[in-house]
Design a protein around this motif. Structure first.
Motif, short mmCIF file in Angstrom:
data_model
loop_
_atom_site.label_atom_id
_atom_site.label_comp_id
_atom_site.label_asym_id
_atom_site.label_seq_id
_atom_site.Cartn_x
_atom_site.Cartn_y
_atom_site.Cartn_z
N ASN A 276 0.83 -1.20 0.00
CA ASN A 276 0.00 0.00 0.00
C ASN A 276 0.87 1.25 0.00
N ASP A 277 0.29 2.32 -0.48
CA ASP A 277 0.98 3.62 -0.46
C ASP A 277 0.57 4.40 0.78
N ILE A 278 1.53 5.11 1.36
CA ILE A 278 1.29 5.93 2.55
C ILE A 278 1.30 7.40 2.13
N ILE A 279 0.21 8.09 2.37
CA ILE A 279 0.10 9.52 2.05
C ILE A 279 0.32 10.30 3.33
N THR A 280 1.43 10.99 3.41
CA THR A 280 1.78 11.72 4.63
C THR A 280 1.14 13.10 4.67
N THR A 281 1.37 13.80 5.77
CA THR A 281 0.89 15.17 5.91
C THR A 281 1.92 16.18 5.43
N ILE A 282 3.10 15.71 5.05
CA ILE A 282 4.20 16.59 4.68
C ILE A 282 3.86 17.37 3.40
N ASP A 283 4.14 18.68 3.43
CA ASP A 283 4.04 19.52 2.25
C ASP A 283 5.46 19.73 1.73
N VAL A 284 5.75 19.25 0.52
CA VAL A 284 7.11 19.30 -0.01
C VAL A 284 7.63 20.73 -0.09
N ASN A 285 6.77 21.66 -0.49
CA ASN A 285 7.20 23.05 -0.61
C ASN A 285 7.57 23.62 0.76
N PHE A 286 6.74 23.38 1.77
CA PHE A 286 7.04 23.86 3.12
C PHE A 286 8.28 23.17 3.67
N GLN A 287 8.40 21.87 3.38
CA GLN A 287 9.56 21.11 3.86
C GLN A 287 10.85 21.67 3.27
N ASP A 288 10.81 22.02 2.01
CA ASP A 288 11.99 22.58 1.35
C ASP A 288 12.37 23.91 1.98
N VAL A 289 11.36 24.72 2.28
CA VAL A 289 11.61 26.02 2.92
C VAL A 289 12.26 25.82 4.29
N ALA A 290 11.71 24.89 5.08
CA ALA A 290 12.24 24.65 6.43
C ALA A 290 13.67 24.13 6.36
N GLU A 291 13.95 23.18 5.48
CA GLU A 291 15.30 22.63 5.34
C GLU A 291 16.29 23.72 4.95
N SER A 292 15.92 24.52 3.95
CA SER A 292 16.84 25.55 3.44
C SER A 292 17.12 26.62 4.49
N ALA A 293 16.06 27.09 5.16
CA ALA A 293 16.24 28.14 6.17
C ALA A 293 17.08 27.64 7.34
N LEU A 294 16.83 26.40 7.77
CA LEU A 294 17.59 25.83 8.89
C LEU A 294 19.05 25.64 8.50
N LEU A 295 19.28 25.10 7.32
CA LEU A 295 20.65 24.85 6.86
C LEU A 295 21.45 26.15 6.80
N GLN A 296 20.84 27.19 6.25
CA GLN A 296 21.55 28.46 6.12
C GLN A 296 21.97 29.01 7.48
N GLN A 297 21.08 28.93 8.46
CA GLN A 297 21.41 29.47 9.78
C GLN A 297 22.44 28.61 10.51
N LEU A 298 22.37 27.29 10.33
CA LEU A 298 23.37 26.40 10.93
C LEU A 298 24.76 26.73 10.39
N GLN A 299 24.82 27.00 9.10
CA GLN A 299 26.11 27.33 8.48
C GLN A 299 26.63 28.68 8.96
N VAL A 300 25.73 29.65 9.10
CA VAL A 300 26.15 30.99 9.54
C VAL A 300 26.73 30.94 10.95
N TYR A 301 26.08 30.18 11.84
CA TYR A 301 26.51 30.16 13.25
C TYR A 301 27.35 28.93 13.60
N HIS A 302 27.73 28.15 12.60
CA HIS A 302 28.60 26.98 12.83
C HIS A 302 28.06 26.11 13.97
N ALA A 303 26.76 25.91 13.98
CA ALA A 303 26.11 25.14 15.05
C ALA A 303 26.32 23.65 14.84
N ASP A 304 26.12 22.88 15.93
CA ASP A 304 26.29 21.43 15.85
C ASP A 304 25.10 20.78 15.16
N HIS A 305 23.89 21.15 15.54
CA HIS A 305 22.71 20.57 14.91
C HIS A 305 21.50 21.45 15.20
#
Length: 698
Positions: A228-257
Motif C-alpha cells: 500500500n501507499d502511505i500519504i503523509t501530511t508533509i508539504d514538499v514546498n514547506f519542507q523545502d523552505v524549512a530545510e533551506s532556512a535551517l541549513l543556512q542558519q546552521l552554516q552561519v553560526y557553525h552550530a552542531d545541529h
C-alpha cells in the motif's frame, strides 16, 4: 547342466534383490526419493511484491522502490557458439568500456575471453559491480550479443529493488529507511518505513517452475500483491523552505545541529519537519538523527509559557501586576539567578517580565506563590501534559522529564530553576504541541504524520485528528497568555520578527545546556523560538531549535532561531493564499450607479426612482436633460429643444431621438445600434419641415 543351474540361480537371486530393493525404496524411502526427484525437476521461486510508496500530502514521492539490475553473462548459453562469440567480442568490449568507463576496451576483452575459454567453473560471470537502472538496461540491450535472446547472447539481468528518496534530505529521518532482515530482505526499521512496514511491504507471490526438455518453465504462479501507499501530511514546498532556512542558519553560526517543525494548528498535521546535524567527517550538514522527536533537552525560556499559565490559572497574578527584578540578579540559596539584560529591568509589570524574558521576574513570581506548596505548581504542569509523551506512532520519542517534589534530584532551587526551563526536559515537538494548543484555543492535538493509506489510488484508511487534551486551561487564561505571546514580538525579545503583512505570537528561548561529559562548566547554548501565525487567526505553529551555535557569533533565541522561524513563516504565508486578508478594493465599496443615456427627464426620473438612485436635478427646467455620473449620484443638465432649430440628439437612445426629430418635422434615416453618435444636420442650424437627417448609432 550344473553350469546352467548356477547361472539360473544367480539370475534368480539377482531378480529377487532387484524386486526387494524396489519394494524397499517404495515402502521405506519412497517419500525421500519423490521429494528429491521433485527438487530436481521442480522448484519454487519467490516473486517479490513491489513495496508501496511514501508520498507527500499532494501525492509527490518521498520514498519509492526503483528497480536496479546486476549484469551477468552466461558463457555456456546454448546459442552462444565460439564462432559467434569471437565475431562479436571486440565490439561488445568497446561498448562496455564506453558505457561504464571504469576500464579499457582491452581489459573488458580479456574478461570476456577468459570467461568464455579459460574459466569453466563459474558459468555466470559478473560483468560490472555497478547496478544499472531501467533506462541504462534498455541501452545495454542494444549492445552486440546482448541484443540477442538470452539463450543466444547470454545476457542475464538480476533485478534488485532499491529504496530511494527523490527529495534528498527532505524529512529523511522521519520517512525512515530499510535494513536487511534475516533472509537478506529489506525491512523498514525506523520512521514511517518502520511504522507501516506491514502495509508497505505487500505480499510476496510464488512461481512454480518445472524442468522440461532441459529448460525451466513456469507451470503455476501465485501473483504477488503490491504494498500500500502511505500519504503523509508533509508539504514538499514547506519542507523545502524549512530545510533551506535551517541549513543556512546552521552554516552561519557553525552550530552542531538543529531542527524545525511546522504544524497545522487545527489538526496537528506535521507539514514540515527538518533535522540537520554536522557530519564531522565531511563537514556538511545531513539528516543524522531525528532531533525534533528524539532529543529531550532543557528548553530554557520557551518553558516560561507553562509557568505563566500556571500562575494565571491559579489566579495569583494579572498581566498588569508589578514585579521588582532589581538589578537583574537574585540569589536562591547559594545560586544566583541572572537576567540577560545587564543592570536588570527594575520594577516592571508581569506582562513586561514575560515579554523581556526576565529570569528573575518569572522565577520570583513562581517562588513567591509556590515555595510552600511546590506540588501545586508541578500538578499544574502535569495538567498541561508536559510530563507525558505525545504517544507518537513513530518510534524513538524522547522522554519528557518533570520531576516531582521529594523525588531524587529535588532541592530548594528546583522550583525557581524549573520555572525558567531548567531541571526539566522536553523534545522540540513536545514544546511545540503546547504552543499549538494555545493557538488552538486550548485544544492539544496529537501530532499527525499520515493522512491516508491507499492501494492503487483507492483509499483504504483515512486518519482523523486525535485530541490529547480538550482544554488545557480556562478561556480567560488563554486570552491573557495570547496577548503576552503577541507582546513578545511587538515589544519584547523578538521584535526582529515583526512584519507589516501578518502578526506573529511566540516566545524566545536561550538555554545553557550540559555538554555531554563536560557538564555545565563548558558553556554550550541552545537557541530556540516557538510560536504561531497569524496571531489573530492562527493557521500554523512552528518551533526552531539550534544547538551549540558558535558563541562568538551569537547564541540568543531571537538572534539564532528567530530568523529561521521568520523565513519559514514568511514563505508559508506567501504561498498560502487562504491566509491573506481579502483586498479592500475601493470600487467594491463604491455605490454602483448605472450608465444613463440622455433623454426625457420624466422618463428618467421614473427609472432612477425604481432603482433607488440618487439624482441631482437642481436648477433643471427643461423637459429633456443630459445625464452624467458623479460619485454615487446622477447629475442632470438642461437640454433645450427649439422648434425652429435642428435638435441636438447626440447621446440619446433611438426612441427619444426619433421622438424629438420626427416631432420637429424631420425625416430620419438610421444606421447602427445603441445611442446616437453622429447626426448629419448640425445642432442649432436652421432647417425646413420635411428635410432629411441621417443619424449614426454606436
Amino acid at each position: 547342466m550344473w553350469r546352467v543351474g548356477v547361472c539360473y540361480t544367480l539370475i534368480l537371486l539377482f531378480a529377487f534383490c532387484v524386486v526387494g530393493r524396489v519394494i524397499y525404496l517404495q515402502v521405506f524411502e519412497g517419500e525421500k526419493w519423490k521429494g528429491r526427484a521433485q527438487s530436481i525437476s521442480k522448484k519454487d521461486i519467490t516473486v517479490y511484491a513491489n513495496r508501496g510508496d511514501i508520498c507527500a500530502a499532494d501525492g509527490r514521492l518521498l520514498a519509492s522502490s526503483i528497480p536496479y539490475y546486476e549484469l551477468r553473462m552466461d558463457f555456456q548459453a546454448p546459442g552462444l557458439t565460439d564462432v559467434l562469440f569471437k565475431r562479436k567480442v571486440d565490439s561488445l568490449a568497446l561498448c562496455l568500456s564506453r558505457f561504464f568507463g571504469d576500464r579499457s576496451k582491452s581489459a573488458y576483452h580479456r574478461l570476456l575471453w577468459n570467461a568464455k575459454f579459460h574459466s569453466k567453473k563459474n558459468r555466470y560471470v559478473l560483468i560490472n559491480r555497478r547496478k544499472i537502472n531501467y533506462n541504462e538496461l534498455k541501452q545495454i540491450k542494444t549492445f552486440p550479443l546482448f541484443r540477442l535472446s538470452p539463450n543466444k547472447g547470454g545476457l542475464i539481468c538480476i533485478q534488485e529493488n532499491k529504496r530511494v528518496q527523490p527529495h534528498i534530505n527532505l524529512a529523511s529521518r522521519t520517512i525512515g529507511y530499510l535494513n536487511k532482515g534475516n533472509g537478506n530482505e529489506l525491512i523498514g526499521k525506523v520512521g514511517l518505513e518502520g511504522l507501516f512496514e506491514n502495509e508497505l511491504k505487500g505480499v510476496d507471490g510464488i512461481s512454480m517452475m518445472q524442468k522440461m526438455s532441459g529448460k525451466w518453465l513456469p507451470v503455476n504462479q501465485v501473483d504477488p500483491k503490491d504494498g500500500n501507499d502511505i500519504i503523509t501530511t508533509i508539504d514538499v514546498n514547506f519542507q523545502d523552505v524549512a530545510e533551506s532556512a535551517l541549513l543556512q542558519q546552521l552554516q552561519v553560526y557553525h552550530a552542531d545541529h538543529g531542527s524545525a517543525i511546522l504544524m497545522e494548528v487545527e489538526t496537528g498535521a506535521i507539514k514540515a519537519i527538518a533535522n540537520l546535524g554536522l557530519n564531522q567527517k565531511t563537514n556538511t550538514y545531513e539528516e543524522i538523527y531525528n532531533y525534533a522527536i528524539g532529543e529531550a533537552t532543557e528548553p530554557g525560556s520557551t518553558f516560561k509559557l507553562a509557568s505563566m499559565m500556571a500562575l494565571l490559572e491559579d489566579g495569583y497574578i494579572e498581566p498588569t501586576d508589578t514585579i521588582d527584578t532589581g538589578n537583574g540578579v537574585h540569589r536562591y540559596y547559594n545560586d544566583k539567578m541572572r537576567d540577560s539584560h545587564i543592570g536588570g529591568y527594575g520594577k516592571i509589570t508581569v506582562q513586561q517580565a514575560f515579554e523581556k524574558s526576565s529570569n528573575v521576574g518569572i522565577s520570583k513570581l513562581v517562588n513567591q506563590f509556590y515555595k510552600d506548596k511546590p506540588r501545586n505548581f508541578i500538578n499544574r504542569l502535569y495538567e498541561f501534559r508536559l510530563n507525558k509523551t505525545l504517544d507518537l506512532d513513530i518510534k524513538g520519542e524522547g522522554i519528557p522529564k518533570i520531576k516531582y517534589p521529594g523525588e531524587e534530584g529535588w532541592s530548594g532551587i528546583s522550583l525557581p530553576w524549573m520555572s525558567i526551563g531548567y531541571e526539566v526536559q522536553q523534545t522540540p515537538l513536545q514544546t511545540l504541541s503546547l504552543y499549538n494548543a494555545i493557538a488552538n484555543n486550548g485544544r492539544m492535538m496529537k501530532p499527525m504524520f499520515v493522512n491516508e493509506i491507499k492501494y492503487h489510488g483507492k483509499v483504504l484508511k483515512h486518519f482523523d485528528e486525535e485530541v490529547l487534551n480538550n482544554s488545557l486551561c480556562s478561556r480567560e487564561t488563554l486570552r491573557k497568555i495570547k496577548k503576552m505571546l503577541e507582546g513578545v514580538v511587538l515589544r519584547g525579545t523578538a521584535t526582529n520578527l515583526r512584519n507589516s503583512s501578518y502578526s506573529i505570537a511566540g516566545k524566545t528561548g536561550t538555554a545553557q545546556i550540559a555538554d555531554k561529559n563536560k557538564g555545565y562548566g563548558h558553556k554550550v547554548y541552545q537557541a530556540s523560538f516557538a510560536g504561531y501565525f497569524p496571531a489573530d487567526n492562527p493557521k500554523y505553529s512552528c518551533i526552531v531549535v539550534i544547538n551549540s551555535p558558535d558563541k562568538k557569533k551569537g547564541f540568543y533565541g531571537n538572534q539564532v532561531a528567530g530568523p529561521v522561524f521568520k523565513t519559514i513563516a514568511d514563505k508559508v504565508y506567501a504561498m498560502t493564499y487562504a491566509m491573506h486578508p481579502p483586498k479592500q478594493d475601493e470600487q467594491e465599496y463604491e455605490v454602483k450607479v448605472p450608465i444613463s443615456l440622455n433623454g426625457n427627464k420624466e422618463d428618467l426620473d421614473k427609472v432612477f426612482k425604481e432603482l433607488e438612485v440618487t439624482v441631482d436635478d437642481k436648477d433643471i427646467y427643461s423637459d429633456w436633460v443630459l445625464t452624467s455620473r458623479q460619485d454615487s449620484i446622477i447629475r442632470y443638465k438642461n437640454r433645450s429643444v427649439n422648434n425652429h432649430l435642428v435638435p441636438n440628439v447626440k447621446g440619446m437612445g433611438l426612441q427619444d431621438a426619433l421622438y424629438i426629430l420626427e416631432n420637429a418635422g424631420l425625416k430620419v434615416n438610421i444606421s447602427g445600434f445603441g445611442s446616437v453618435k453622429k447626426q448629419s444636420l448640425r445642432p442649432g442650424s436652421n432647417y425646413r419641415s420635411g428635410d432629411r437627417i441621417y443619424i449614426e448609432l454606436s
